[in-house]
Design an enzyme around this catalytic site. Structure first.
Site, PDB file in Angstrom:
ATOM      1  N   ASP A 122       3.566  -5.321  11.805  1.00  0.00           N
ATOM      2  CA  ASP A 122       2.702  -4.322  11.142  1.00  0.00           C
ATOM      3  C   ASP A 122       3.319  -2.933  11.341  1.00  0.00           C
ATOM      4  O   ASP A 122       2.616  -1.960  11.624  1.00  0.00           O
ATOM      5  CB  ASP A 122       1.260  -4.393  11.660  1.00  0.00           C
TER       6      ASP A 122
ATOM      7  N   ASN B  81       0.825  -1.224   0.000  1.00  0.00           N
ATOM      8  CA  ASN B  81       0.000   0.000   0.000  1.00  0.00           C
ATOM      9  C   ASN B  81       0.853   1.265   0.000  1.00  0.00           C
ATOM     10  O   ASN B  81       0.730   2.144   0.848  1.00  0.00           O
ATOM     11  CB  ASN B  81      -0.997   0.007   1.169  1.00  0.00           C
TER      12      ASN B  81
ATOM     13  N   PHE C  91      -3.979   5.552  10.904  1.00  0.00           N
ATOM     14  CA  PHE C  91      -3.844   4.350  11.733  1.00  0.00           C
ATOM     15  C   PHE C  91      -2.418   3.812  11.635  1.00  0.00           C
ATOM     16  O   PHE C  91      -1.805   3.875  10.581  1.00  0.00           O
ATOM     17  CB  PHE C  91      -4.794   3.264  11.228  1.00  0.00           C
TER      18      PHE C  91
ATOM     19  N   ASP D 216      -3.290  -5.435   1.834  1.00  0.00           N
ATOM     20  CA  ASP D 216      -3.199  -4.933   3.212  1.00  0.00           C
ATOM     21  C   ASP D 216      -3.338  -3.415   3.308  1.00  0.00           C
ATOM     22  O   ASP D 216      -2.853  -2.666   2.477  1.00  0.00           O
ATOM     23  CB  ASP D 216      -1.896  -5.351   3.885  1.00  0.00           C
TER      24      ASP D 216
ATOM     25  N   HIS E  36       4.448   6.806  10.679  1.00  0.00           N
ATOM     26  CA  HIS E  36       3.796   8.047  10.244  1.00  0.00           C
ATOM     27  C   HIS E  36       4.556   9.199  10.876  1.00  0.00           C
ATOM     28  O   HIS E  36       4.782   9.205  12.091  1.00  0.00           O
ATOM     29  CB  HIS E  36       2.339   8.110  10.711  1.00  0.00           C
TER      30      HIS E  36
HETATM   31 ZN   LIG Z   1      -3.535  -4.551   7.716  1.00  0.00          ZN
END
Ligand SMILES: [Zn+2]
Length: 426
Positions: free
Chosen positions: A302, A96, A320, A153, A306
């Site tokens: 994960d 992503n 998130f 994802d 940011h």
């Molecule tokens: Zn995810």
């Protein structure tokens, strides 16, 4: 290539079941020999590992590096430094990015940028075009271009029929299909697990994850499915039942789901905002039990960096995600091994052997002679607080200031030190 001898470390190798004090010789980037006593060959660097734990290098199958598209939050190079400092010698990047890794051209360009970095980068590619959930990507072409896994994802493949077709193709190609189990129609604009009294922040209900997990398990009739970042008692219960029924389903969780609960989530601090959200203490206990009994196959970070100004926007508006590469080892050691919930051998399976197997990395995840010399050496004794700043370009961690044991003392990737005594060599 240098020669390196690790002396007297507690060697933990899930492939052979070995947990014993051994010397370990590394030559030409490979594990050469393991024995009770090895004399140092001439010119060989010797590292005293007495009192330290010697693991196969960690394989993190869930990392966001933000390049291309958000290089102020993280780049491939800064992710490599954070990984090296965290003991992660191999990582799987999520697709992503901006643009997303949904075409062979984008993926080839991305892979070229990661050449020569000090840890091993592997790549996933999107399941659907632009990760929009409408139409499948060229999965066979993406495999050829180097994709080691398929996932959208960041989003779930919401269309169940499309997912089933993707699972079937992925199975035929022999490429793992990973799903982010969250049905957006149930999570909506939610940001927390539950409504906090006196706080207007909207909640994400359990059903967003559980219905997705149930649907993914049903899709595994067409081929293997791997469930990403499981956070709920119901999810791990469904995974356990699916495995008992012989279905080809596997799952991962992340350190924040077994170390924190929604009671810890401070609605004034967006460093506690991630997807799925921190769940109830009961969910946390169920995730711990599923790690202990082998229901969950892998611990992944994960890692979702940011930059500061984005997380400063407040809980509702901030993106998130939390970083995780540099706190992975001490959270696992402190919360799992030192509390006697998971053995050192099981931890090595969760962090190294199992993710390597799931991704088809045959030369990783174990310490057998002949395999790649990717080695993570942890110090179980020295306690240290999680710092305010990290090797990552971002510092959005909910663990700052927490006192932990089990930090990496040294990390070896392809036979070379990339981190030692708090310093990076890359
Ligand atoms: Zn995810």
């Amino acid at each position: 290539m240098p020669c390196l001898l690790l002396k007297n470390g507690l060697v933990i190798d899930p492939a052979s079941g070995l947990e014993a004090v051994r010397d370990l010789l590394v030559k030409d980037g490979r594990i050469s020999r393991l024995a009770a006593h090895i004399s140092a060959p001439q010119g060989c660097e010797v590292f005293d590992a007495a009192g330290l734990w010697v693991f196969p290098g960690f394989v993190d199958m869930h990392v966001h590096a933000r390049e291309p598209g958000a290089e102020k939050s993280e780049t491939l190079a800064s992710a490599a430094r954070a990984a090296a400092a965290g003991g992660v010698t191999s990582l799987l990047l999520m697709p992503n990015t901006n643009p997303p890794m949904a075409t062979t051209a984008a993926l080839k360009k991305y892979r070229a940028r990661a050449m020569g970095l000090p840890v091993n980068f592997f790549f996933s590619a999107a399941v659907t075009a632009c990760r929009a959930g409408k139409k499948l990507t060229d999965l066979a072409g993406l495999k050829k271009a180097g994709a080691l896994a398929f996932t959208d994802d960041g989003s779930c493949v919401e269309d169940g029929e499309l997912l089933r077709r993707a699972v079937k193709i992925a199975a035929r190609l022999g490429v793992p299909l990973l799903d982010h189990p969250e049905l957006a129609r149930f999570s909506g604009a939610g940001v927390l697990n539950r409504r906090v009294p006196g706080c207007a922040l909207p909640a994400i209900g359990d059903e967003a994850e559980t219905f997705a997990v149930l649907r993914d398990i049903m899709a595994s009739g067409s081929g293997p499915v791997h469930l990403q970042h499981l956070s709920l008692k119901a999810s791990v219960g469904l995974l356990r039942a699916a495995k008992a029924a012989g279905l080809p389903v596997t799952g991962e969780t992340c350190p924040h789901y077994f170390t924190l609960s929604d009671r810890d989530a401070d609605p004034r601090d967006a460093n506690f905002k991630m997807k799925p959200p921190l769940r109830s203490p009961g969910d946390r206990a169920a995730v711990l039990a599923a790690l202990a009994d082998g229901t969950i196959d892998a611990i992944a970070t994960d890692h979702a960096p940011h930059e500061h100004c984005l997380k400063e926007k407040g809980f509702l508006s901030a993106p998130f995600g939390v970083i995780g590469l540099e706190t992975l080892a001490p959270l696992c050691v402190t919360e799992l091994v030192l509390k006697n919930l998971v053995s050192k051998l099981s931890l090595a399976a969760l962090l190294s052997a199992n993710p390597a197997r799931l991704l088809g990395l045959r030369r990783k995840g174990a310490l057998s002679p002949g395999l790649d010399a990717d080695i993570t050496i942890l110090d179980p004794r020295a306690a240290q607080r999680v710092p305010e700043h990290f090797f990552s370009l971002s510092s959005n961690s909910p663990f700052k200031g927490r006192r932990l044991k089990g930090w990496p003392a040294a990390v070896i990737s392809s036979g070379r030190f990339v981190f030692k005594a708090g310093r990076l060599f890359c």
